[in-house]
Design an enzyme around this catalytic site. Structure first.
Site, mmCIF file in Angstrom:
data_model
loop_
_atom_site.group_PDB
_atom_site.id
_atom_site.type_symbol
_atom_site.label_atom_id
_atom_site.label_comp_id
_atom_site.label_asym_id
_atom_site.label_seq_id
_atom_site.Cartn_x
_atom_site.Cartn_y
_atom_site.Cartn_z
ATOM 1 C CD GLN A 1 26.940 43.770 42.803
ATOM 2 O OE1 GLN A 1 25.697 43.733 42.845
ATOM 3 N NE2 GLN A 1 27.239 43.193 41.567
ATOM 4 C CG PHE A 2 33.618 41.361 46.495
ATOM 5 C CD1 PHE A 2 34.809 41.499 45.671
ATOM 6 C CD2 PHE A 2 32.884 40.167 46.375
ATOM 7 C CE1 PHE A 2 35.044 40.293 45.114
ATOM 8 C CE2 PHE A 2 33.194 39.017 45.528
ATOM 9 C CZ PHE A 2 34.357 39.000 44.902
ATOM 10 C CB THR A 3 31.880 42.434 41.842
ATOM 11 O OG1 THR A 3 30.302 42.920 41.942
ATOM 12 C CG2 THR A 3 32.164 40.989 42.150
#
Length: 148
Positions: A78-80
């Site tokens: 989850q790069f966010t």
């Protein structure tokens, strides 16, 4: 490296209508590799996750780890989690590791997790995923590891 850890009674990840990873009791691990992270940072993160006492003992105190309760790990990229929202109304993700490096670090983390823990499931790196979970507690813990 950043993680949002959620204690779950069940969780699954669905891609294109198909479940690709699923656990019963355990930990949902939302994982973000950031610029400058290394496999050693991932190892420190995994050490913390496996030892973190967030499950109840017989006295009702959080004294047991995911290892102690024989729970699963569901690891989802989850790069966010690298979002910078300090300026404006559109998040910036410049602190996230570039996609190729993020994938390498995610894959290394998952490989280490599978070598050290018997129940590890994953999402698909870079895919559009739907995450379904029952957060037990709720218990949600952010963890950041910098350097190794």
């Amino acid at each position: 490296m950043k993680v949002v850890l959620q204690r779950v009674s069940e969780a699954r990840v669905v891609v294109a209508g198909q479940a690709v990873g699923e656990i019963a009791q355990g930990l949902m691990v939302l994982l973000c590799a950031e610029r400058g992270d290394t496999e050693a940072v991932g190892q420190k993160m995994l050490d913390k996750i496996l030892k973190l006492r967030v499950f109840y003992d017989d006295a009702g105190k959080m004294n047991r780890s995911v290892v102690d309760v024989k729970g699963g790990l569901l690891v989802v990229s989850q790069f966010t989690l690298a979002a910078d929202t300090r300026s404006g109304t559109r998040p910036s993700f410049t602190s996230a590791a570039p996609a190729e490096e993020g994938r390498r670090l995610y894959d290394a983390f998952v490989a280490q997790a599978k070598a050290r823990h018997p129940q590890v499931q994953t999402g698909i790196f870079g895919a559009d995923m739907q995450v379904h979970l029952v957060n037990d507690g709720p218990v949600t813990i952010p963890i950041t590891i910098i350097g190794a």
